[in-house]
Design a protein around this motif. Sequence first.
Motif, PDB file in Angstrom:
ATOM      1  N   UNK A  87      -1.477  -7.665  41.306  1.00 46.75           N
ATOM      2  CA  UNK A  87      -2.202  -8.269  42.432  1.00 46.75           C
ATOM      3  C   UNK A  87      -1.666  -9.657  42.747  1.00 46.75           C
ATOM      4  N   UNK A  88      -1.701 -10.013  44.006  1.00 47.86           N
ATOM      5  CA  UNK A  88      -1.286 -11.332  44.469  1.00 47.86           C
ATOM      6  C   UNK A  88      -2.517 -12.052  45.017  1.00 47.86           C
ATOM      7  N   UNK A  89      -2.656 -13.329  44.664  1.00 46.90           N
ATOM      8  CA  UNK A  89      -3.865 -14.084  45.023  1.00 46.90           C
ATOM      9  C   UNK A  89      -3.532 -15.215  45.990  1.00 46.90           C
ATOM     10  N   UNK A  90      -4.522 -15.578  46.780  1.00 42.72           N
ATOM     11  CA  UNK A  90      -4.365 -16.687  47.724  1.00 42.72           C
ATOM     12  C   UNK A  90      -4.414 -18.022  46.987  1.00 42.72           C
ATOM     13  N   UNK A  91      -3.576 -18.966  47.419  1.00 44.65           N
ATOM     14  CA  UNK A  91      -3.623 -20.316  46.838  1.00 44.65           C
ATOM     15  C   UNK A  91      -4.533 -21.231  47.656  1.00 44.65           C
ATOM     16  N   UNK A  92      -5.079 -20.695  48.754  1.00 46.60           N
ATOM     17  CA  UNK A  92      -5.881 -21.553  49.644  1.00 46.60           C
ATOM     18  C   UNK A  92      -7.193 -20.867  50.060  1.00 46.60           C
ATOM     19  N   UNK A  93      -8.132 -21.704  50.487  1.00 46.67           N
ATOM     20  CA  UNK A  93      -9.324 -21.204  51.173  1.00 46.67           C
ATOM     21  C   UNK A  93      -8.969 -21.087  52.648  1.00 46.67           C
ATOM     22  N   UNK A  94      -9.389 -20.012  53.279  1.00 49.37           N
ATOM     23  CA  UNK A  94      -9.168 -19.936  54.721  1.00 49.37           C
ATOM     24  C   UNK A  94     -10.182 -19.005  55.373  1.00 49.37           C
ATOM     25  N   UNK A  95     -10.404 -19.253  56.669  1.00 51.54           N
ATOM     26  CA  UNK A  95     -11.184 -18.310  57.467  1.00 51.54           C
ATOM     27  C   UNK A  95     -10.261 -17.795  58.553  1.00 51.54           C
ATOM     28  N   UNK A  96     -10.093 -16.469  58.568  1.00 54.03           N
ATOM     29  CA  UNK A  96      -9.185 -15.831  59.523  1.00 54.03           C
ATOM     30  C   UNK A  96     -10.027 -15.235  60.656  1.00 54.03           C
ATOM     31  N   UNK A  97      -9.960 -15.821  61.854  1.00 48.68           N
ATOM     32  CA  UNK A  97     -10.749 -15.276  62.963  1.00 48.68           C
ATOM     33  C   UNK A  97     -10.268 -13.876  63.353  1.00 48.68           C
ATOM     34  N   UNK A  98     -11.097 -13.129  64.042  1.00 49.44           N
ATOM     35  CA  UNK A  98     -10.748 -11.778  64.498  1.00 49.44           C
ATOM     36  C   UNK A  98      -9.433 -11.805  65.265  1.00 49.44           C
ATOM     37  N   UNK A  99      -8.532 -10.903  64.894  1.00 50.53           N
ATOM     38  CA  UNK A  99      -7.273 -10.761  65.624  1.00 50.53           C
ATOM     39  C   UNK A  99      -6.206 -11.787  65.285  1.00 50.53           C
ATOM     40  N   UNK A 100      -6.499 -12.741  64.366  1.00 51.30           N
ATOM     41  CA  UNK A 100      -5.516 -13.792  64.077  1.00 51.30           C
ATOM     42  C   UNK A 100      -4.760 -13.507  62.783  1.00 51.30           C
TER      43      UNK A 100
END
Length: 124
Positions: free
Chosen positions: A2-15
Motif C-alpha cells: 500500500x502507498x500512503x498520502x504524505x499530506x492532508x487534502x480535500x479533493x473536490x468533485x471532479x478534481x
Amino acid sequence: MDLCSTIDLELPAGRRQLVGTGIAIALPFGTVGLIHPRSGLAARAGLSIVNTPGTIDAGYRGEIKVCLINLDPEQPITISRGDRIAQLIVQRVELPEFVEVDELDDTSRGDGGYGSSGGHAVLG
Ligand SMILES: O=c1ccn([C@H]2C[C@H](O)[C@@H](COP(=O)(O)OP(=O)(O)OP(=O)(O)O)O2)c(=O)[nH]1
C-alpha cells in the motif's frame, strides 16, 4: 504494497491532485512498478488515479507520486496524511528488441479490434 498520502487534502468533485507518498525505491532491472487504485475507495467514494496504472520505471529514483482524481460528481473526498491511497504492484517485464518488418504473420483476429467480436448491443 500500500502507498500512503504524505499530506492532508480535500479533493473536490471532479478534481485531481498529484500526491506524494514519501517512498522511493530501486526496482531490479527487468521489473516495473504499477500504481493501482484501491477498489474500496473507488467503489465507496469515487477515488481513482488519472493515469492508472501509473508506471514506475526500474531506473526511477525519485519519490513515487500518485495522481489522484475524485470521480464523484458531487461529493468531495477528504484524505488525511497516512491514509492508504493506492497500491504498488511489481511485475517482471520483457525487454524485447524491436525489429522493423514489411509484413506481419496472419492470425484469426487479423486487424479486427475495438468491439469487432461483438458481445454487447452497442457493438452490433
Ligand atoms: O503514477 C506515477 C507514474 C510515474 N511516476 C514516476 C516514476 C516514473 O518512472 C516516472 C516517469 O513516468 P512516465 O514515464 O509515465 O512519465 P512521462 O510522462 O512519460 O514522463 P518522462 O518524460 O519523465 O518519462 O514518474 C510516479 O511517481 N507515479
